[in-house]
Each structure stands twice: as C-alpha cells, then as structure tokens.
Motif scaffolding. Sequence first.
Motif, short mmCIF file in Angstrom:
data_model
loop_
_atom_site.label_atom_id
_atom_site.label_comp_id
_atom_site.label_asym_id
_atom_site.label_seq_id
_atom_site.Cartn_x
_atom_site.Cartn_y
_atom_site.Cartn_z
N SER A 157 -0.81 -21.93 12.10
CA SER A 157 -1.24 -22.90 13.12
C SER A 157 -0.53 -24.22 12.92
O SER A 157 -0.16 -24.89 13.88
N GLN B 100 -6.18 -22.16 18.65
CA GLN B 100 -6.88 -21.07 17.98
C GLN B 100 -8.33 -20.93 18.46
O GLN B 100 -8.80 -19.83 18.68
N ASP C 221 -2.05 -19.26 19.89
CA ASP C 221 -2.51 -19.17 18.50
C ASP C 221 -3.62 -18.14 18.40
O ASP C 221 -4.72 -18.36 18.88
N GLU C 222 -3.31 -17.03 17.79
CA GLU C 222 -4.24 -15.92 17.62
C GLU C 222 -4.97 -15.58 18.92
O GLU C 222 -6.19 -15.63 18.99
#
Lengths: 375, 259
Positions: free
Chosen positions: B48, B92, B169-170
Amino acid sequence: MAVSGISCERGADGLLLVRLTGTFRLAGHLPDFEGVRRQLASAPPRRLAYDASAVEDWDGALVARLLTFEETCTAARVEVDRAGLPEGLRRLLELAQAVPEKEGARRSARHVPLLERVGSATLRLRDGTTVFIGFVGEAGLSVGRMVRGQARFRRSDFFLLLEQCGGQALPIVTLISFLVGLILAFVGAIQLEQFGAEIYVANLVGIAMVREMGAMMGAIIMAGRTGAAFAAQLGTMRVTQEIDALETLGLAPFDFLVLPRMLALSLMMPLLTLYADFVGIAGGAFVSVTMLDIGPQQYWDQTASAIGLDDFVVGLVKSSVFGVLVAIAGCLRGSQCGNSSAAVGQAATSAVVTGIVLVIVADAIFTVIFNAIGV
Amino acid sequence: MRVSVPAAISVRGLTMAYGDYVVMRDLDFDIHPGDIFIIMGGSGCGKSTLMRNMVGLEEPAAGEVFHGGKSFTRADEIERRRMLRSFGVMYQGGALWTAMTLAENVGLPLGEYTELSAAEIREVAVLKLALVGLRGFEDHLPSEISGGMQKRAAIARAMALDPAILFLDEPSAGLDPISARLLDDLILELRASLGTTVVIVTHELASIFTVADDSVFLDPASKTMLAVGNPRELRDHGDPRVRRFLTRGEDTSEGRALA
Ligand SMILES: Nc1ncnc2c1ncn2[C@@H]1O[C@H](COP(=O)(O)OP(=O)(O)O)[C@@H](O)[C@H]1O
Ligand SMILES: [Mg+2]
C-alpha cells in the motif's frame, strides 16, 4: 518422578554440551538455564550441542525457554547444533523462528528521566505552536481562495453544518444560558439587597450576559459539542482514507472540509450568542420577579437603560472570533489524528481542551484591548 | 514494440520510509501502458505504501516516480493536478465518503473535472455503479451496504473519469469467489475496451494468474524487490521466496539458482 535438570559439560574443540534430564512441563517453573548461561558468559564456547536422550516429557515450557536461551547464544555468536533435541521440539523451534521479527517493529517501554520529559514537552509545545500558526495561515489562504471563488466545497455539506452548529445547539444553549442568568441574578441579589439596590441586578445580569457570558458560554458549549464533533469527523475520515481520496482527486481537503466548518461556526456563533444573551436576561428576570418584587416591565426598562449597542458589538465580535477558534481547534486536532480508532477519541478530547483554552486566552486578550480602547 | 512508448509509470531508485523507519528501498521497475501490473508481497511489506508513493500521497525518501516519462515527484502544482486527473485510485478500505450516497461518491470526481450537468453526472454514475454490479443502489449511503459492496462502489468511483491508470489496493480481499471472478473480468474488459493500465495490489493467486501481464515482488526481510516479471513465469524464479509465494508455500526446495 525423575529429577529434571539441566547440566552442561565442556567437550573438545570448544564444544559445550547441554544435558537435559527428566520432565519439563508448564505446571512447574520454567526450566532453569542459569548454570549454562554462566558457563556461556565465563568462557564462551564455539559450539553448543544438546543431549536430550534422558528427557522424559516436555511441553511449551521447554520450547519457550530454549527460544530465549538460543537468543543469548546467537547474541554471543555461539553456533547451536539442535541435532540432539527431540524431533518435535526442533520443529517447534524452527517454526517459532521462521518469521523474523521485523526490524524496527519492536517498541520497548523505556524509563524517561524527568529532565528529558520536560525537554521534549517543551519541544512539543514549540512544534505545536508552529503547527497551529501554520494551520491559521492555511485557513487565511483558504478564505482568500473562497473570496476569489476558487475554493470548492459542497453547498449541501455547508447547510448541514449550519444546522448542526445552529439549530441543533439551541436546546443546550437555552438551558445553560437560562441557568447562567439565574445564577448571576441570585449571587447579585444577595449582595445588592444589603444596600437596597436590588434593581441593579438587571444591570449586572444584562452587562455580564451581553459582554461576557453569552459569548463565553456559547463558545464553551460549542467546543464541547461541535469542536469535538469536527475532530471526530475529520479524524475518522483520515483513518478511513477518505481524506486521501479527496487529495488524489486534486480537491484540497482544507477547502473541502475545514473551510465550510469554519464558516458555519463563525456565522452561527454570533446568532447563538445573541440568543443566549436574551435567554440569560430572561433567567435574571425570573429571579428578580419571583424573589425581589421587581416587576417584569421595570426589570426590562432597567436592562434596556443599562446595556448599549456597543456592549452587543463587543459580545458579537468576540463570539465570531471564538467560533473560528473552536472550529480551528476541532479541525486541527482532527487532521492531526493518528491511524486508529483510539486516536479519534484522543483527537476529540484534545479538540475540546484546545478549543476552551484558546477561547479563554482570546477572551482575556479581548478584555485588555477593549479596556484600552475604552468600549 | 514497447521500447518506443514511454512507460506509463517508471519507478527509479525509490526508497520509502515513514520517518526513520524504512519500508522498502531501491525499487526499480516500469509499468507499460495497457498492462495489468500486480504488486505482490506478504502482509505489511509495503504494498500500500508503494501505491501511495506512486499517486503522490507520500513523498519518496529517495528516488523518483515518473508518469508517462515525466517526473511526478518533482512536478509543480499544476502539472501534478493534471497527472492526478489521469489516475483512479481505490484504497484498501474503500474510503467512500460516508456522508454521500453512492451516486454522489461516483459523481464528485465528474463534477470536479468535467462540464457535465447534474443529470448527466448521475447518468454516468449509474452506469459506473452498474458495471460493478451495484445497479439499484445509487441512493444508498455507504453505511447501508455490505463491505464487499463498498469495495465495488469504491472501484466504481475510481473508474469515474475513465482514468488512464487505475490503482486498486486489494480489490478482491473480502469478496466472495464469484464477485472476485467478476471483478477480474471487469478489469480485463476495461483494459480491452479503454486500454486502461491497471495497477493492482493483491495476493489472490487465482486472480494474479488470470489477469496479470507483469508484476513486482516485494520482500519484507530484505526490504527490497526480489523479482519483476510475469507471475506465471516467476513460478520458476531463481529465488525460493518468490517461488514459495506463488505456489502457496508448496515449493520448499532450496534455491535452484544457487545449486
Ligand atoms: N502511516 C504510517 N506510519 C508509520 N508506519 C506505517 C504507516 N503506514 C504503514 N506503516 C508501516 O509500513 C509498513 C508497510 O505497510 P503497508 O504498505 O500498509 O503494507 P501492505 O499494504 O503491504 O500490507 C508496515 O510495517 C506498517 O507498519
Ligand atoms: Mg495494504
């Protein structure tokens, strides 16, 4: 039960053989490696090996101790040969060491001497002041951008904030101001009665509310109510990365979040103060009418003759400045918020403290200034 | 063929740190236009943080990030804003603005950067939400939908301006397998139809092998990158740490490169 024990003997070629005997279980004390440690310290061997052939039973106790013991060995640059340990134990040790502790991740609590604490508190105070001044400067620039029509925030947010800072605060402001007016009248009446000057309660309450208490109490209520809310809102937005999301959009978080809050509070504070003034005067009238045999009309006339327009102006000027200060304290603490929910709580608390301190300091400065220019 | 076009993103000698704590050092890699690029690595290794450095939310401790051949790190305010315009970022945690409905969330970037009318903005927002399977949820607040849906709404917001580069992000963490699969399809579709470059932080191997063209592997122990390349090929990489990651720890044979 066999006696459990740890002994060691020296072998050829710088070898230290650690012999483990008996039962090692969590039920008793952790196994005692002191003897071996002393050997390590007195004459460091090159290699260390285990002989666990006489171990009958073992559990986490032995693993835990071996882990810390081997750390000492590593620190002393002694090579450890685990071949002599039971298979299961060896695997557990390997597992425990498989994930290396991250460098810099460990935080050790350390005793800090008084002088150092005083020193770092001073440095923090200095840094805090710098940050505060920077924030005020940024607020000024932001207002400048708004005047030039370059600052962007959502109108609907602004109206919601106006409501939050205004209408929703009315009940608590009503209650507190009425009680403050009541208390002032009460205290004043007891003193003034001795001179037969009860009627001057109206002057006392009127002047005190309009010049001081209306703005001050309003600001303290708003610091506790709205300042804390601002800090919690901004802090949460920082934690959930909502502020980052604004930044990568090229929206200035300051204009988008701080500016409307500052505007809303500095617009609503004078209105709330005006309202508080009248409610406080009503509180004073309530005491006078019920306790002092002063008629409502008489009380009102006395009040009207006691306070002038300049008193109102003093109160209102103060209150808009207090509004800005409370908003700045809330937004500043919110934007400094750390990355956890506990930090949001701290931000809210420190917003209230900062807000109240700023308001009272500003009030003191105002008093000196108004005194000097004679209003 | 690729040599002539400048890389969409170039990372040069990048060192990232929080204060004195160095997260990763000496990162060097290129992301080519139109590629789906994966940032891989264990939890907490700095994926991240790398993304935050690439979009300018953190300043590099050393090194530079280039976008389309121009330095982003050293760009001035105006240039930076122009570059930001070409990014879509999904954080995220989703990071939807909690006080706004989903349509308003998606619409805010549109209102900011386009001349569209309110009605047109809404139309586009409805489309973007429909693309991630959120038709009919336009007027919900983020708190009224599930975590997985919030994540998808955040992707819709990141896609609002049809960005040239999409950072995710993810995106599939916490999604059920079917939604995760649909997300992969969506990413491939975006690339095919709009030529979007997509940078994804993920450790979902299934997704990695489905969509990835290229990747970088970060290692927390050595605090640097261990490998760059197509993840399918990296399964035979010389470093056992890379192989173990890409085979879910099954490959335990010691380094072939060393043997
Ligand atoms: N704001 C921050 N301040 C200090 N350290 C941080 C911060 N954010 C992340 N870190 C640290 O940086 C490292 C990498 O974090 P991150 O990039 O979030 O990892 P990943 O996304 O790969 O799981 C972690 O060790 C984390 O503790
Ligand atoms: Mg992460």
